[in-house]
Every structure is written in structure tokens, then in C-alpha cells.
Scaffold this motif. Structure first.
Motif, PDB file in Angstrom:
ATOM      1  N   GLY A  14       7.748   3.423  22.222  1.00  0.00           N
ATOM      2  CA  GLY A  14       6.560   3.175  21.474  1.00  0.00           C
ATOM      3  C   GLY A  14       6.202   1.767  21.594  1.00  0.00           C
ATOM      4  N   LEU A  15       7.109   0.787  21.235  1.00  0.00           N
ATOM      5  CA  LEU A  15       7.105  -0.537  21.629  1.00  0.00           C
ATOM      6  C   LEU A  15       6.927  -0.847  23.113  1.00  0.00           C
ATOM      7  CD1 LEU A  15       9.965  -2.297  19.513  1.00  0.00           C
ATOM      8  CD2 LEU A  15       7.597  -2.379  19.260  1.00  0.00           C
ATOM      9  N   TYR A  16       7.267  -0.176  23.895  1.00  0.00           N
ATOM     10  CA  TYR A  16       6.993  -0.235  25.648  1.00  0.00           C
ATOM     11  C   TYR A  16       5.557  -0.012  25.547  1.00  0.00           C
ATOM     12  CZ  TYR A  16       7.777  -0.664  30.471  1.00  0.00           C
ATOM     13  OH  TYR A  16       7.846  -0.958  31.736  1.00  0.00           O
ATOM     14  N   LEU A  17       5.133   1.008  24.932  1.00  0.00           N
ATOM     15  CA  LEU A  17       3.518   1.143  24.892  1.00  0.00           C
ATOM     16  C   LEU A  17       2.812  -0.019  24.538  1.00  0.00           C
ATOM     17  CD1 LEU A  17       2.996   4.917  24.388  1.00  0.00           C
ATOM     18  CD2 LEU A  17       2.427   3.988  26.534  1.00  0.00           C
ATOM     19  N   ILE A  18       3.164  -0.487  23.448  1.00  0.00           N
ATOM     20  CA  ILE A  18       2.630  -1.548  22.721  1.00  0.00           C
ATOM     21  C   ILE A  18       2.582  -2.969  23.545  1.00  0.00           C
ATOM     22  CG2 ILE A  18       2.666  -3.331  20.715  1.00  0.00           C
ATOM     23  CD1 ILE A  18       3.392  -0.879  19.165  1.00  0.00           C
ATOM     24  N   PHE A  19       3.565  -3.281  24.162  1.00  0.00           N
ATOM     25  CA  PHE A  19       3.825  -4.391  25.142  1.00  0.00           C
ATOM     26  C   PHE A  19       2.956  -4.295  25.979  1.00  0.00           C
ATOM     27  CE2 PHE A  19       8.662  -4.767  23.580  1.00  0.00           C
ATOM     28  CZ  PHE A  19       8.231  -5.230  22.366  1.00  0.00           C
ATOM     29  N   TRP A  20       2.839  -3.130  26.668  1.00  0.00           N
ATOM     30  CA  TRP A  20       1.978  -3.194  28.064  1.00  0.00           C
ATOM     31  C   TRP A  20       0.351  -2.952  27.737  1.00  0.00           C
ATOM     32  CZ3 TRP A  20       2.589  -4.925  32.724  1.00  0.00           C
ATOM     33  CH2 TRP A  20       3.780  -5.063  33.404  1.00  0.00           C
ATOM     34  N   GLY A  21       0.318  -2.374  26.585  1.00  0.00           N
ATOM     35  CA  GLY A  21      -0.955  -2.359  26.097  1.00  0.00           C
ATOM     36  C   GLY A  21      -1.589  -3.783  25.841  1.00  0.00           C
ATOM     37  N   THR A  22      -0.692  -4.607  25.178  1.00  0.00           N
ATOM     38  CA  THR A  22      -0.844  -5.915  24.642  1.00  0.00           C
ATOM     39  C   THR A  22      -1.331  -6.842  26.124  1.00  0.00           C
ATOM     40  OG1 THR A  22       0.369  -5.810  22.789  1.00  0.00           O
ATOM     41  CG2 THR A  22      -0.107  -7.884  23.471  1.00  0.00           C
ATOM     42  N   VAL A  23      -0.604  -6.415  27.187  1.00  0.00           N
ATOM     43  CA  VAL A  23      -0.613  -7.210  28.514  1.00  0.00           C
ATOM     44  C   VAL A  23      -2.215  -6.920  28.855  1.00  0.00           C
ATOM     45  CG1 VAL A  23      -0.154  -7.248  30.894  1.00  0.00           C
ATOM     46  CG2 VAL A  23       1.664  -7.379  29.302  1.00  0.00           C
ATOM     47  N   LYS A  24      -2.675  -5.564  28.893  1.00  0.00           N
ATOM     48  CA  LYS A  24      -3.782  -5.221  29.165  1.00  0.00           C
ATOM     49  C   LYS A  24      -4.908  -5.971  28.453  1.00  0.00           C
ATOM     50  CE  LYS A  24      -3.047  -0.627  30.945  1.00  0.00           C
ATOM     51  NZ  LYS A  24      -1.619  -0.333  30.744  1.00  0.00           N
ATOM     52  N   LEU A  25      -4.626  -6.038  26.953  1.00  0.00           N
ATOM     53  CA  LEU A  25      -5.700  -6.769  26.357  1.00  0.00           C
ATOM     54  C   LEU A  25      -5.701  -8.511  26.327  1.00  0.00           C
ATOM     55  CD1 LEU A  25      -5.003  -4.907  22.779  1.00  0.00           C
ATOM     56  CD2 LEU A  25      -7.084  -4.555  24.421  1.00  0.00           C
ATOM     57  N   ALA A  26      -4.425  -8.745  26.459  1.00  0.00           N
ATOM     58  CA  ALA A  26      -4.333 -10.465  26.342  1.00  0.00           C
ATOM     59  C   ALA A  26      -4.388 -10.980  27.989  1.00  0.00           C
ATOM     60  CB  ALA A  26      -3.149 -10.753  25.732  1.00  0.00           C
ATOM     61  N   ALA A  27      -4.043 -10.446  28.723  1.00  0.00           N
ATOM     62  CA  ALA A  27      -3.858 -10.852  30.140  1.00  0.00           C
ATOM     63  C   ALA A  27      -4.490  -9.843  31.221  1.00  0.00           C
ATOM     64  CB  ALA A  27      -2.362 -11.096  30.616  1.00  0.00           C
ATOM     65  N   THR A  28      -5.800  -9.765  31.087  1.00  0.00           N
ATOM     66  CA  THR A  28      -6.533  -8.637  31.878  1.00  0.00           C
ATOM     67  C   THR A  28      -6.156  -9.143  33.392  1.00  0.00           C
ATOM     68  OG1 THR A  28      -8.657  -9.859  31.527  1.00  0.00           O
ATOM     69  CG2 THR A  28      -8.301  -8.078  30.174  1.00  0.00           C
ATOM     70  N   ASP A  29      -6.070 -10.309  33.711  1.00  0.00           N
ATOM     71  CA  ASP A  29      -5.921 -10.622  35.174  1.00  0.00           C
ATOM     72  C   ASP A  29      -4.471 -10.139  35.782  1.00  0.00           C
ATOM     73  OD1 ASP A  29      -4.560 -12.363  33.426  1.00  0.00           O
ATOM     74  OD2 ASP A  29      -4.111 -13.817  34.972  1.00  0.00           O
ATOM     75  N   LYS A  30      -3.517  -9.905  34.850  1.00  0.00           N
ATOM     76  CA  LYS A  30      -2.389  -9.397  35.230  1.00  0.00           C
ATOM     77  C   LYS A  30      -2.393  -7.748  35.344  1.00  0.00           C
ATOM     78  CE  LYS A  30       0.758 -12.668  33.168  1.00  0.00           C
ATOM     79  NZ  LYS A  30       1.499 -13.534  33.779  1.00  0.00           N
ATOM     80  N   ALA A  31      -3.098  -7.478  34.410  1.00  0.00           N
ATOM     81  CA  ALA A  31      -3.247  -5.897  34.545  1.00  0.00           C
ATOM     82  C   ALA A  31      -4.257  -5.264  35.630  1.00  0.00           C
ATOM     83  CB  ALA A  31      -4.158  -5.410  33.271  1.00  0.00           C
ATOM     84  N   ASN A  32      -5.236  -6.394  35.896  1.00  0.00           N
ATOM     85  CA  ASN A  32      -5.964  -6.058  37.050  1.00  0.00           C
ATOM     86  C   ASN A  32      -5.151  -5.934  38.636  1.00  0.00           C
ATOM     87  OD1 ASN A  32      -8.680  -5.469  35.804  1.00  0.00           O
ATOM     88  ND2 ASN A  32      -9.035  -7.671  35.845  1.00  0.00           N
ATOM     89  N   ALA A  33      -4.274  -7.054  38.586  1.00  0.00           N
ATOM     90  CA  ALA A  33      -3.308  -7.097  39.825  1.00  0.00           C
ATOM     91  C   ALA A  33      -2.565  -5.912  39.772  1.00  0.00           C
ATOM     92  CB  ALA A  33      -2.592  -8.426  39.336  1.00  0.00           C
ATOM     93  N   VAL A  34      -2.025  -5.379  38.640  1.00  0.00           N
ATOM     94  CA  VAL A  34      -1.147  -4.168  38.829  1.00  0.00           C
ATOM     95  C   VAL A  34      -2.004  -2.986  39.162  1.00  0.00           C
ATOM     96  CG1 VAL A  34       0.189  -2.308  37.317  1.00  0.00           C
ATOM     97  CG2 VAL A  34       0.424  -4.855  36.901  1.00  0.00           C
ATOM     98  N   SER A  35      -3.241  -2.970  38.759  1.00  0.00           N
ATOM     99  CA  SER A  35      -4.008  -1.697  39.193  1.00  0.00           C
ATOM    100  C   SER A  35      -4.450  -1.900  40.661  1.00  0.00           C
ATOM    101  CB  SER A  35      -5.347  -1.786  38.230  1.00  0.00           C
ATOM    102  OG  SER A  35      -6.403  -0.994  38.775  1.00  0.00           O
ATOM    103  N   ASP A  36      -5.002  -3.197  41.181  1.00  0.00           N
ATOM    104  CA  ASP A  36      -5.174  -3.400  42.348  1.00  0.00           C
ATOM    105  C   ASP A  36      -3.893  -2.765  43.320  1.00  0.00           C
ATOM    106  OD1 ASP A  36      -7.619  -4.158  41.453  1.00  0.00           O
ATOM    107  OD2 ASP A  36      -7.139  -6.400  41.787  1.00  0.00           O
ATOM    108  N   LYS A  37      -2.792  -3.254  42.721  1.00  0.00           N
ATOM    109  CA  LYS A  37      -1.616  -2.858  43.767  1.00  0.00           C
ATOM    110  C   LYS A  37      -1.227  -1.435  43.627  1.00  0.00           C
ATOM    111  CE  LYS A  37       2.986  -4.544  45.102  1.00  0.00           C
ATOM    112  NZ  LYS A  37       3.805  -5.659  45.316  1.00  0.00           N
ATOM    113  N   TYR A  38      -1.005  -0.811  42.520  1.00  0.00           N
ATOM    114  CA  TYR A  38      -0.624   0.505  42.501  1.00  0.00           C
ATOM    115  C   TYR A  38      -1.442   1.619  41.986  1.00  0.00           C
ATOM    116  CZ  TYR A  38       3.716  -2.113  42.408  1.00  0.00           C
ATOM    117  OH  TYR A  38       4.785  -3.042  42.786  1.00  0.00           O
ATOM    118  N   TYR A  39      -2.601   1.371  41.705  1.00  0.00           N
ATOM    119  CA  TYR A  39      -3.741   2.303  41.540  1.00  0.00           C
ATOM    120  C   TYR A  39      -4.922   2.297  42.313  1.00  0.00           C
ATOM    121  CZ  TYR A  39      -1.090   3.309  37.360  1.00  0.00           C
ATOM    122  OH  TYR A  39      -0.256   3.723  36.319  1.00  0.00           O
ATOM    123  N   ASN A  40      -4.991   1.494  43.521  1.00  0.00           N
ATOM    124  CA  ASN A  40      -6.245   1.267  44.279  1.00  0.00           C
ATOM    125  C   ASN A  40      -7.252   0.756  43.657  1.00  0.00           C
ATOM    126  OD1 ASN A  40      -4.555   2.047  46.605  1.00  0.00           O
ATOM    127  ND2 ASN A  40      -4.964   4.134  46.078  1.00  0.00           N
TER     128      ASN A  40
END
Length: 138
Positions: A14-40
Motif C-alpha cells: 500500500g505504501l508503494y502505491l502511496i509513494f508513486w501516487g504522491t509522485v504523480k501529484l507532486a512531480a507531474t513532470d516526472k510522471a509525464n516522463a514515465v508516461s511518455d516513455k512506457y505508455y506512449n
């Protein structure tokens, strides 16, 4: 020992989900980079990441405390399955010899999160330290 093991498994997944969810909320640029690379780029965009990050944090928090497990455990399982799909070539070929374009051994533990989610579902009646168990709502 069984209940403590399930508690630790529940808290860590559960904490792992929270950590990655927090990245999406606090560092959208990093989340967008992951999406661009692995989710096209399918999941790129600040609004999408805020929505997904919020949902991810909520599911993670429910899992950590063991609340609404009939739903939250399956939510976690679906999240980890969906996270595993785009990196499947790296799971099948972690050394990047045949399918994957490079070695990504660090992706292989994603299978552990998926399997841990299955264990939580299979043995939830033994998870006596969850909020649901305390409320007698198995």
C-alpha cells in the motif's frame, strides 16, 4: 506470525502505491516522463496525473489500514497489473538480450508487488490486524 506477515505485506504494498501516487501529484513532470516513455504518452498531462495520483493514494491508504478490502485489494491488484503490462518485455527479458531493448533488472520486482497483492486477496480472512477485521467485515 501469519497476521503479522499479512500486515507487513499490506503496509509495504500500500505504501508503494502511496509513494508513486504522491509522485504523480507532486512531480507531474516526472510522471509525464514515465508516461511518455512506457505508455506512449497515454497518461501524460497534469490533470490526468492529478486524478490518477489521487486515486492511487486513496487505494494505497485503504490497503495500508485494511479498509474496504473487498474493493481496495482488487484495486491494488488491477493497478499493479496495469503497471506491469507496459514493462512486460523487461519482465520477460530482464537482461535485454531478446525482447527488451535494454536491461532493466529493477523492473523485475514489480512481479513481487503483483504476487503480494494476490496473497493479500487469497488470505484476507487471516489478516486480523486490518480495520475490516476489527469491524468484523471480512
Amino acid at each position: 506470525m501469519q497476521a503479522i506477515s499479512l500486515l507487513l505485506l499490506r503496509v509495504s504494498t500500500g505504501l508503494y502505491l502511496i509513494f508513486w501516487g504522491t509522485v504523480k501529484l507532486a512531480a507531474t513532470d516526472k510522471a509525464n516522463a514515465v508516461s511518455d516513455k512506457y505508455y506512449n504518452g497515454l497518461l501524460s498531462g497534469d490533470l490526468i496525473n492529478i486524478g490518477l495520483g489521487s486515486l492511487q493514494v486513496i487505494i494505497g491508504a485503504l490497503v495500508v489500514v485494511g479498509l474496504f478490502r473487498r474493493v481496495s485489494y482488487y484495486g491494488q491488484l488491477v493497478w499493479y497489473v496495469m503497471g506491469l503490462l507496459p514493462i512486460l518485455p523487461y519482465i520477460i527479458d530482464p537482461f535485454g538480450k531478446y525482447i527488451a531493448d535494454s536491461a532493466k533488472l529493477t523492473f523485475f520486482p514489480s512481479t513481487t508487488l503483483l504476487f503480494a497483492s494476490l496473497v493479500l486477496i487469497a488470505f484476507k480472512e487471516y489478516d486480523s490486524y486490518s480495520v475490516d477485521a476489527k469491524r468484523n467485515d471480512q
